[in-house]
Design an enzyme around this catalytic site. Structure first.
Site, PDB file in Angstrom:
ATOM      1  N   ARG A  92       0.300   8.669   1.963  1.00 22.55           N
ATOM      2  CA  ARG A  92       0.921   7.371   1.935  1.00 22.55           C
ATOM      3  C   ARG A  92       2.260   7.654   1.327  1.00 22.55           C
ATOM      4  NH1 ARG A  92      -2.403   2.440  -0.279  1.00 22.55           N
ATOM      5  NH2 ARG A  92      -3.577   3.079   1.210  1.00 22.55           N
ATOM      6  N   HIS A 137      -3.026   7.769  -2.738  1.00 24.65           N
ATOM      7  CA  HIS A 137      -2.603   8.251  -1.539  1.00 24.65           C
ATOM      8  C   HIS A 137      -1.324   9.024  -1.496  1.00 24.65           C
ATOM      9  CE1 HIS A 137      -5.635   6.330   1.197  1.00 24.65           C
ATOM     10  NE2 HIS A 137      -5.610   5.226   0.390  1.00 24.65           N
ATOM     11  N   ASP A 144      -8.623   6.674   3.739  1.00 21.17           N
ATOM     12  CA  ASP A 144      -9.335   5.535   4.039  1.00 21.17           C
ATOM     13  C   ASP A 144      -9.974   5.679   5.603  1.00 21.17           C
ATOM     14  OD1 ASP A 144      -8.391   4.362   1.582  1.00 21.17           O
ATOM     15  OD2 ASP A 144      -6.642   3.285   2.711  1.00 21.17           O
ATOM     16  N   GLU A 202     -13.821  -0.019  -3.116  1.00 21.93           N
ATOM     17  CA  GLU A 202     -13.476   0.074  -1.791  1.00 21.93           C
ATOM     18  C   GLU A 202     -14.244   1.036  -1.013  1.00 21.93           C
ATOM     19  OE1 GLU A 202      -8.680  -0.817  -2.191  1.00 21.93           O
ATOM     20  OE2 GLU A 202      -9.492   1.270  -1.682  1.00 21.93           O
ATOM     21  N   HIS A 205     -12.743   4.133   0.646  1.00 20.57           N
ATOM     22  CA  HIS A 205     -11.638   5.085  -0.059  1.00 20.57           C
ATOM     23  C   HIS A 205     -12.283   5.942  -0.692  1.00 20.57           C
ATOM     24  CE1 HIS A 205      -7.677   5.053  -2.816  1.00 20.57           C
ATOM     25  NE2 HIS A 205      -8.705   5.725  -3.273  1.00 20.57           N
TER      26      HIS A 205
END
Length: 223
Positions: A92, A137, A144, A202, A205
């Protein structure tokens, strides 16, 4: 004076990468592990912001080479059972994280609240850790993802969707039923055996344990 060309060449070779240049240490998952499905949510409007996120110029997934190899191993371990992996987000860019931060500060924009954070006030997203100024990320070794039926592509039921803000998304939450918890446990087991560590909050993740860039955050676009 004869040494000047060599000096300039040495200076050129040590210049840092441009912000939009992908390092050689990264690879696209569709070339490293073509059997893994990709649904790049941040390239679409189907995410908690409700718009395409800065830095996502194509629906692709990039990871560091060790993370991609480990993810390929996880997918291969599922294949004999007719299951596979679908990734929602991989590397990301920092500019995407900055986009999330700007969105979180705009308390008037709640168009995706009903789907992604129905029981969490937007005003506490920073305080409760749903949004942060840095993301693992951006180091390139976090992913994810979810489990899918390999033949149909259908996602297994995990109890909540990807990026749902709330305690229901915790892997061990008792707010979801036994089958949903079992599906989460299966995903966790496959990923940890492949060398990833999970996140407590999460179910989707995971980060490579021996990530190659533990302290570096990249900002080249996904394209």
């Amino acid at each position: 004076m004869a040494s000047l060309p060599r000096l300039f060449l040495a200076m050129f070779l040590t210049l840092p990468l441009r912000a939009d240049e992908m390092p050689e240490a990264f690879v696209a998952i569709d070339s490293a592990a073509p059997g893994i499905a990709v649904e790049a949510r941040y390239f679409t409007t189907d995410n908690f912001v409700g718009t395409r996120i800065d830095g996502y110029e194509a629906p692709r997934c990039y990871l560091t080479r060790p993370a991609a190899a480990a993810l390929s191993n996880a997918d291969a371990a599922l294949a004999p059972f007719g299951l596979g992996l679908k990734v929602f987000d991989c590397y990301r860019p920092q500019r995407a994280v900055d986009h999330f931060v700007r969105w979180a500060k705009d308390l008037g924009d709640t168009k995706m609240k009903a789907r992604y954070y129905p029981r969490v006030a937007k005003s506490v997203l920073f305080k409760e850790g749903y949004i942060a100024a840095r993301s693992g990320h951006s180091r390139g070794s976090t992913v994810d993802l979810t489990l899918i039926d390999r033949e149909s592509g259908r996602e297994l039921d995990m109890g909540t969707g990807f990026d749902f803000f709330g305690p229901e998304s915790w892997p061990g939450s008792l707010a979801v039923n036994a089958q949903q918890r079992a599906n989460r446990l299966l995903l966790r087991g496959v990923m940890t055996r492949a060398g990833f560590r999970p996140l407590q909050e999460e179910w989707w993740h995971f980060t490579l344990v021996n990530e190659p860039f533990p302290g570096r955050y990249f900002d080249f676009p996904v394209r």
